[in-house]
Enzyme design. Structure first.
Site, mmCIF file in Angstrom:
data_model
loop_
_atom_site.group_PDB
_atom_site.id
_atom_site.type_symbol
_atom_site.label_atom_id
_atom_site.label_comp_id
_atom_site.label_asym_id
_atom_site.label_seq_id
_atom_site.Cartn_x
_atom_site.Cartn_y
_atom_site.Cartn_z
ATOM 1 N N TYR A 54 33.393 22.124 31.030
ATOM 2 C CA TYR A 54 32.552 20.986 30.103
ATOM 3 C C TYR A 54 32.883 19.473 30.523
ATOM 4 O O TYR A 54 33.528 19.013 30.898
ATOM 5 C CB TYR A 54 33.265 21.030 28.771
ATOM 6 C CG TYR A 54 32.140 21.909 27.593
ATOM 7 C CD1 TYR A 54 31.394 21.540 27.262
ATOM 8 C CD2 TYR A 54 32.541 23.031 26.725
ATOM 9 C CE1 TYR A 54 30.382 21.906 26.228
ATOM 10 C CE2 TYR A 54 31.787 23.661 25.720
ATOM 11 C CZ TYR A 54 30.732 22.838 25.851
ATOM 12 O OH TYR A 54 30.193 23.579 24.861
ATOM 13 N N GLU A 56 30.541 16.659 28.554
ATOM 14 C CA GLU A 56 30.139 15.843 27.462
ATOM 15 C C GLU A 56 29.753 14.611 28.097
ATOM 16 O O GLU A 56 31.172 14.274 28.113
ATOM 17 C CB GLU A 56 30.333 16.190 26.495
ATOM 18 C CG GLU A 56 29.575 17.218 25.821
ATOM 19 C CD GLU A 56 29.969 17.982 24.755
ATOM 20 O OE1 GLU A 56 30.813 17.549 24.044
ATOM 21 O OE2 GLU A 56 29.319 18.830 23.911
ATOM 22 N N ASP A 201 4.286 13.063 34.284
ATOM 23 C CA ASP A 201 5.329 14.157 34.118
ATOM 24 C C ASP A 201 4.603 14.781 35.888
ATOM 25 O O ASP A 201 3.770 15.658 36.081
ATOM 26 C CB ASP A 201 5.371 15.369 33.333
ATOM 27 C CG ASP A 201 5.658 16.590 33.441
ATOM 28 O OD1 ASP A 201 6.402 16.959 33.719
ATOM 29 O OD2 ASP A 201 5.371 17.249 32.358
ATOM 30 N N THR A 228 10.536 18.654 36.639
ATOM 31 C CA THR A 228 11.396 20.378 36.638
ATOM 32 C C THR A 228 11.876 19.680 38.319
ATOM 33 O O THR A 228 10.998 19.295 39.949
ATOM 34 C CB THR A 228 10.378 21.549 36.234
ATOM 35 O OG1 THR A 228 9.728 21.442 38.137
ATOM 36 C CG2 THR A 228 9.493 21.253 35.659
ATOM 37 N N LYS A 231 10.405 24.285 40.761
ATOM 38 C CA LYS A 231 8.683 24.168 41.660
ATOM 39 C C LYS A 231 8.791 23.374 42.462
ATOM 40 O O LYS A 231 9.497 24.156 43.451
ATOM 41 C CB LYS A 231 7.955 23.900 40.441
ATOM 42 C CG LYS A 231 8.218 23.964 38.615
ATOM 43 C CD LYS A 231 6.683 23.862 37.610
ATOM 44 C CE LYS A 231 7.624 24.334 36.231
ATOM 45 N NZ LYS A 231 6.621 23.160 35.475
ATOM 46 N N ARG A 237 16.508 26.053 38.329
ATOM 47 C CA ARG A 237 15.710 25.734 37.436
ATOM 48 C C ARG A 237 16.429 24.670 36.360
ATOM 49 O O ARG A 237 17.706 25.097 36.475
ATOM 50 C CB ARG A 237 16.032 27.456 36.830
ATOM 51 C CG ARG A 237 15.052 27.281 35.426
ATOM 52 C CD ARG A 237 14.601 28.937 34.795
ATOM 53 N NE ARG A 237 13.743 29.492 36.188
ATOM 54 C CZ ARG A 237 12.359 28.973 36.893
ATOM 55 N NH1 ARG A 237 11.798 27.959 35.761
ATOM 56 N NH2 ARG A 237 12.133 30.088 37.057
#
Ligand SMILES: *Cc1c(COP(=O)(O)O)cnc(C)c1O
Length: 422
Positions: A54, A56, A201, A228, A231, A237
Site C-alpha cells: 500500500y 497511498e 488525450d 494510456t 497501447k 495496462r
C-alpha cells in the site's frame, strides 16, 4: 512462452485459460490498433512483489510506512515520463486511461462545466462524454467534427464558433478512431481565446509521440496530456497524466487522482510503467515508431489501390478506418467475423456519419503496432492487407479461407513475439 509453474500446480482452470491466451497471442495476427505485446521485463515488474504494498499518497508523502522502494520506483516512472514527453509534471497512478480522464476532468472543472471534444462518431472516445458514461451526467459535452471526411481535416472554424458560444473549460484533442495528424496550434489558439485549458488525450498515439514520429502537443503549448500506457507506448495496462509546466495544475491533478478518485496506487503496475518508459527512451523505440508508420502506409496503399474508402483518405499514424460496407458490401460485423476465421483479429467500427448501427456498423478499424512489435515490415504488412481484401471480396469461399488461415499461421510462426526490445 511462460511456464506459470505455480499456477499449473495449484489452479488448473486458470492455468488453462492462461495457456489458451498464450497460444492465441502467439498464433493469431493482432490488428487491433489499441493492443500490443509488452516485454518480459515489463511483465516481470507487473508480476512483482510490489503488488503487496500500500502506498497511498505520493513519493515522500505517503500514508503508510515502508516506502523506500515504492518511492524510488514511482519517482523513476515520473522522471522518465517527463523526459519522454518533455514536460515538468507527471502523475503515473491512474489505473487506466478512463480514470485518467475522469481525474483530469475533476481537476480542471466544476460539475456542470463544459468540455469541447470531438464528435464520438468522428473518432472521439467513450470517456469524452458518451451518453452512457457517468461522467456525462456530471459535465456538459459539446462537439466539433471533421470538416471533410475525405481528408480528415478538423473543422477548426466550427470548433472556434462552438467554443465562443459555449465557453468550455476544456478543449479536448485526441481520439480512438482517427488516422490523421492534428493542427495542435489551432486548438491552443482557440483555447487561449476563450480561456479554456488545452488538453490532449494521446491514449492511442503516446508511443508515436514518444518515438518522435507524431507531433507532441506540449510543443504547441497544450496544458495537460492524458494517456494510456498500454497501447502504442507498449507498457502495462495503465494510465498517465502529464502537465507541461504549471505547478498549480499539477497539484490539482494529483489531488484529483488521489484522494479524489482512487485509493492505493498499483505499485507493481507503476514499476512496469517505469520499465516501459525506460524502453521507450531507448533509441530502438524510435525505429519501432518509424516502422509502425511505414507498415500502416503499406496497408493504406493496398486498400486505396483496391478502391476501398478509407476515412480521412488514409493515415498519418498507426491505424486505418475502412468503409467496408460502402466499398465492398460487407458489414463491419461480417468483416470482423470472416477475418477472425482466418486468424486476423480487428474490430468493427462506426464511421463518420454512420448509417448503420453500433452493433453492425459500416467500418473496420485496424492498425500496425502489434505486428510491428513482432518485427514485421512493409512486405508482410502489404501481404496481410492483400489477404484482407481478397477474403472480404470472397467471404464465402471456404477453400480460399483455409489457404489464408494457414498462411497467417505460418507468418505468425515466422515472427514470434519478442521477449525483449533493448
Ligand atoms: C483507450 C482510450 C482511453 C481509455 O483507456 P482505458 O485504459 O481503456 O480505460 C481513453 N481515451 C482514448 C482516446 C483512448 O483511445
Amino acid at each position: 512462452m511462460n511456464t506459470y509453474a505455480y499456477i499449473e500446480k495449484q489452479d488448473q482452470e486458470v492455468f488453462d485459460a492462461l495457456q489458451g491466451e498464450e497460444s492465441r497471442e502467439a498464433s493469431g495476427l493482432e490488428l487491433i490498433p489499441s493492443e500490443n505485446y509488452v516485454s518480459k521485463a515489463v511483465r516481470e515488474a507487473n508480476g512483482s512483489v510490489l503488488t503487496n504494498k500500500y502506498a497511498e499518497g505520493y513519493p515522500g508523502r505517503r500514508y503508510y510506512g515502508g516506502q523506500d522502494y515504492t518511492d524510488a520506483v514511482e519517482q523513476l516512472a515520473i522522471d522518465r515520463a517527463c523526459k519522454l514527453f518533455n514536460c515538468k509534471y507527471a502523475n503515473v497512478q491512474p489505473h487506466s486511461g478512463a480514470p485518467a480522464n475522469v481525474a483530469m476532468y475533476f481537476a480542471l472543472m466544476e460539475p456542470g462545466d463544459t468540455v469541447l471534444g470531438m464528435d464520438l462518431s468522428h473518432g472521439g472516445h467513450l470517456t469524452h462524454g458518451h451518453p452512457t458514461t457517468s461522467i456525462n451526467k456530471v459535465f456538459n459535452f459539446v462537439r466539433y467534427k471533421m470538416k471533410d471526411v475525405a481528408t480528415g481535416e478538423i473543422d477548426y472554424d466550427e470548433l472556434r464558433q462552438v467554443a465562443l458560444e459555449h465557453k468550455p473549460k476544456i478543449i479536448l484533442a485526441g481520439f480512438s478512431a482517427y488516422s490523421r495528424e492534428l493542427e495542435y496550434q489551432k486548438f491552443v489558439d482557440i483555447a487561449r481565446e476563450v480561456g479554456a485549458y488545452a488538453v490532449a488525450d494521446m491514449a492511442h498515439i503516446a508511443g508515436l509521440i514518444a518515438g518522435g514520429v507524431a507531433k507532441n502537443p506540449f510543443d504547441y503549448g497544450f496544458d495537460v496530456i492524458t494517456s494510456t500506457t498500454h497501447k502504442t507506448l507498449r507498457g502495462p495496462r495503465g494510465g498517465l497524466i502529464l502537465v507541461r509546466e504549471d505547478k498549480e495544475i499539477a497539484q490539482k491533478i494529483n489531488k484529483a487522482v488521489f484522494p479524489g478518485l482512487q485509493g492505493g496506487p498499483h505499485m507493481n503496475t507503476i514499476a512496469a510503467k517505469a520499465v516501459a518508459f525506460g524502453e521507450a527512451l531507448h533509441p530502438s523505440f524510435r525505429e519501432y515508431g518509424k516502422q509502425i508508420l511505414k507498415n500502416a502506409k503499406a496497408m493504406e496503399k493496398v486498400f486505396l489501390d483496391a478502391n476501398v474508402r478509407l476515412l480521412g483518405g488514409g493515415t498519418d499514424n498507426h491505424l486505418l478506418l475502412a468503409d467496408v460496407y460502402g466499398s465492398l458490401g460487407v458489414t463491419g460485423q461480417e468483416a470482423e467475423d470472416v477475418l477472425d476465421e482466418i486468424g486476423i483479429t480487428l474490430n468493427k467500427n462506426m464511421i463518420a456519419d454512420e448509417t448503420r448501427t453500433a452493433m453492425d456498423p459500416s467500418g473496420i478499424r485496424f492498425g500496425t503496432p502489434a505486428l510491428t512489435t513482432r518485427g514485421m515490415k512493409e512486405d508482410e504488412a502489404t501481404r496481410i492487407a492483400e489477404i484482407m481484401i481478397s477474403v472480404l471480396k470472397d467471404k464465402g469461399n471456404q477453400q480460399l479461407k483455409e489457404g489464408y488461415k494457414a498462411e497467417i499461421e505460418a507468418l505468425c510462426a515466422a515472427f514470434p513475439v519478442p521477449e525483449s526490445f533493448v
